[in-house]
Design a protein around this motif. Structure first.
Motif, PDB file in Angstrom:
ATOM      1  N   ILE A 156       0.853  -1.195   0.000  1.00 25.86           N
ATOM      2  CA  ILE A 156       0.000   0.000   0.000  1.00 25.86           C
ATOM      3  C   ILE A 156       0.887   1.241   0.000  1.00 25.86           C
ATOM      4  CG2 ILE A 156      -1.793   1.252   1.269  1.00 25.86           C
ATOM      5  CD1 ILE A 156      -2.360  -1.513   2.690  1.00 25.86           C
ATOM      6  N   TYR A 157       0.573   2.172  -0.895  1.00 25.86           N
ATOM      7  CA  TYR A 157       1.344   3.420  -1.002  1.00 25.86           C
ATOM      8  C   TYR A 157       0.420   4.628  -0.883  1.00 25.86           C
ATOM      9  CZ  TYR A 157       5.500   1.015  -2.794  1.00 25.86           C
ATOM     10  OH  TYR A 157       6.622   0.237  -2.921  1.00 25.86           O
ATOM     11  N   VAL A 158       0.989   5.767  -0.466  1.00 24.53           N
ATOM     12  CA  VAL A 158       0.302   7.060  -0.613  1.00 24.53           C
ATOM     13  C   VAL A 158       1.227   8.013  -1.373  1.00 24.53           C
ATOM     14  CG1 VAL A 158      -1.293   6.922   1.348  1.00 24.53           C
ATOM     15  CG2 VAL A 158       1.019   7.811   1.705  1.00 24.53           C
ATOM     16  N   SER A 159       0.603   9.003  -2.014  1.00 27.36           N
ATOM     17  CA  SER A 159       1.347   9.860  -2.942  1.00 27.36           C
ATOM     18  C   SER A 159       1.934  11.112  -2.294  1.00 27.36           C
ATOM     19  CB  SER A 159       0.430  10.284  -4.096  1.00 27.36           C
ATOM     20  OG  SER A 159      -0.691  10.994  -3.580  1.00 27.36           O
ATOM     21  N   GLY A 160       1.693  11.334  -0.991  1.00 29.21           N
ATOM     22  CA  GLY A 160       2.248  12.548  -0.393  1.00 29.21           C
ATOM     23  C   GLY A 160       1.978  12.632   1.099  1.00 29.21           C
ATOM     24  N   LEU A 161       2.397  13.747   1.690  1.00 30.11           N
ATOM     25  CA  LEU A 161       2.233  13.968   3.129  1.00 30.11           C
ATOM     26  C   LEU A 161       0.762  14.193   3.468  1.00 30.11           C
ATOM     27  CD1 LEU A 161       5.195  16.458   3.734  1.00 30.11           C
ATOM     28  CD2 LEU A 161       5.230  13.954   3.707  1.00 30.11           C
ATOM     29  N   LEU A 162       0.337  13.653   4.587  1.00 28.77           N
ATOM     30  CA  LEU A 162      -1.082  13.700   4.943  1.00 28.77           C
ATOM     31  C   LEU A 162      -1.351  14.623   6.127  1.00 28.77           C
ATOM     32  CD1 LEU A 162      -1.870   9.857   4.756  1.00 28.77           C
ATOM     33  CD2 LEU A 162      -2.134  11.591   2.960  1.00 28.77           C
ATOM     34  N   GLY A 163      -2.567  15.128   6.177  1.00 27.77           N
ATOM     35  CA  GLY A 163      -3.061  15.794   7.382  1.00 27.77           C
ATOM     36  C   GLY A 163      -3.214  17.298   7.312  1.00 27.77           C
ATOM     37  N   ALA A 164      -2.590  17.967   6.327  1.00 28.43           N
ATOM     38  CA  ALA A 164      -2.594  19.437   6.332  1.00 28.43           C
ATOM     39  C   ALA A 164      -4.010  20.009   6.224  1.00 28.43           C
ATOM     40  CB  ALA A 164      -1.714  19.963   5.203  1.00 28.43           C
ATOM     41  N   GLN A 242       3.570  19.014  14.379  1.00 33.39           N
ATOM     42  CA  GLN A 242       3.763  20.078  15.372  1.00 33.39           C
ATOM     43  C   GLN A 242       2.491  20.314  16.199  1.00 33.39           C
ATOM     44  OE1 GLN A 242       5.946  23.252  13.489  1.00 33.39           O
ATOM     45  NE2 GLN A 242       5.083  24.710  14.956  1.00 33.39           N
ATOM     46  N   TYR A 243       1.342  20.381  15.530  1.00 31.50           N
ATOM     47  CA  TYR A 243       0.083  20.642  16.239  1.00 31.50           C
ATOM     48  C   TYR A 243      -0.382  19.433  17.043  1.00 31.50           C
ATOM     49  CZ  TYR A 243      -1.044  25.160  14.144  1.00 31.50           C
ATOM     50  OH  TYR A 243      -1.051  26.471  13.788  1.00 31.50           O
ATOM     51  N   GLN A 244      -0.199  18.241  16.483  1.00 27.04           N
ATOM     52  CA  GLN A 244      -0.822  17.060  17.077  1.00 27.04           C
ATOM     53  C   GLN A 244       0.113  16.253  17.972  1.00 27.04           C
ATOM     54  OE1 GLN A 244      -4.048  16.457  16.848  1.00 27.04           O
ATOM     55  NE2 GLN A 244      -4.410  18.165  15.453  1.00 27.04           N
ATOM     56  N   GLY A 245       1.416  16.474  17.853  1.00 21.93           N
ATOM     57  CA  GLY A 245       2.358  15.765  18.717  1.00 21.93           C
ATOM     58  C   GLY A 245       2.158  14.261  18.676  1.00 21.93           C
ATOM     59  N   ASP A 246       1.980  13.663  19.849  1.00 22.58           N
ATOM     60  CA  ASP A 246       1.837  12.207  19.945  1.00 22.58           C
ATOM     61  C   ASP A 246       0.593  11.680  19.243  1.00 22.58           C
ATOM     62  OD1 ASP A 246       4.124  12.198  21.407  1.00 22.58           O
ATOM     63  OD2 ASP A 246       3.132  12.001  23.362  1.00 22.58           O
TER      64      ASP A 246
END
Ligand code: ADP
Ligand code: MG
Length: 316
Positions: A156-164, A242-246
């Motif tokens: 399984i792959y993803v194409s980029g950084l997630l969550g922004a 940075q916002y979500q930490g752990d």
């Protein structure tokens, strides 16, 4: 219906803003558009509605609303390995505010040019602000990429950084949103440039609109499989970290709106894909494996996998 004459609105803001495409025999202006679909191509059709105060805020710049509306639709075509080609626009407006229409039309025009798509028709009505785009795409029939093609053992792959984008949504409720996060939400980047990679290597694909878990679960269910994610390998946007930490991993498992691709590849094709990605300047992140046991699991380091619940975004 609207204070400015309906036909003047269409003429001024919609009929001349899109690039010409040779397949469009009859564009805006008749009772229906007429399009010649090239032989051997599968016509992909998808629609998405954006409702004010549900999918966007009334006070957003209409340019941004148009941009987001087009891009989320383009993303559905990209996820099938297709090329976006034409679209139809149904617009419900509370009034014919010319400043709003001007900005909306400009946002629309810029996206149509960027993705080389023709606007071939639409509708105008008065009512609560809502935007429905129906997008059409083309893909060679033998190369279409679906949700149901994953095989046991596929990576399984993803194409980029997630969550922004999800981080922007989370902040919108209370705070001002830093510009890079707001841009991710307003102008998601549909991964059209991954078309050749998907067509050549992907056994299944989806665009991440509702959250990684929810959308991977669609691939798993459609393919009659389950999946295990390597939680330490999920690529997280640095601002989210940075916002979500752990809680960053948990956050990106649930958070949608990024419109990155999630796709599966047979291990036999991974090396070839890696070369192809490098030559095209693209980066994919391997995050797990399809398994025959149903359900989604997550593994941290060498710990035993734990069951992951899939909530995702639910409208009802
Ligand atoms: P009809 O009454 O036959 O449904 P309309 O009068 O609503 O047609 O629309 C006239 C033409 O303008 C049609 O070709 C239609 O597709 C096009 N059109 C209407 N609204 C839009 C819009 N928002 N964007 C692009 N084209 C539009
Ligand atoms: Mg008609």
């Amino acid at each position: 219906m609207l204070s400015m004459d309906e036909f003047s609105i269409i003429k001024q803001y919609f009929s001349t803003i899109s690039p010409h495409r040779k397949e469009v025999i009859l564009g805006i202006g008749d009772d229906a558009a007429g399009i010649r679909v090239p032989a051997d191509q599968l016509l992909l059709v998808s629609t998405d509605t954006l409702v004010a105060d549900v999918h966007f805020k009334m006070d957003w710049d209409a340019y941004d609303i148009a941009s987001r509306a087009v891009r989320v639709n383009v993303s559905d075509i990209a996820a099938m390995g297709g090329q976006p080609v034409w679209m139809v626009l149904s617009l419900t407006l509370p009034n014919a505010d010319q400043n709003w229409l001007e900005r909306f039309s400009l946002g629309l025009q810029d996206q149509l040019q960027a993705y080389n798509m023709a606007l071939v028709g639409g509708n105008l009505a008065r009512g609560p602000l809502s935007i429905t785009i129906t997008i059409h795409g083309l893909v060679p029939e033998q190369h279409v990429v679906t949700r149901h093609g994953a095989q046991r053992g596929d990576r399984i792959y993803v194409s980029g950084l997630l969550g922004a984008a999800a981080q922007a949504v989370a902040l919108l409720k209370k705070h001002s949103v830093p510009e890079p996060l707001m841009q991710a939400l307003l102008h998601p980047k549909p991964r059209v440039e991954w078309r050749n990679i998907l067509q050549t290597y992907a056994t299944a694909a989806i665009d991440i609109s509702d959250g990684l878990l929810a959308d991977l679960n669609h691939i798993a269910t459609a393919s009659g499989l389950g999946a295990c994610l390597m939680l330490d390998s999920i690529p997280i946007h640095p601002w989210v970290q940075q916002y979500q930490g752990d809680h960053a991993v948990e956050f990106v498992l649930e958070g949608g709106d990024d419109y990155e691709l999630c796709f599966t590849v047979s291990p036999a094709n991974e090396d070839a894909m890696r070369d192809a990605l490098a030559s095209q300047g693209l980066t994919a992140y391997r995050i797990g494996m399809m398994e025959s046991a149903k359900g989604l699991r997550g593994q941290k380091g060498t710990q035993a996998p734990i069951l992951l619940e899939t909530k995702g975004y639910q409208h009802f």
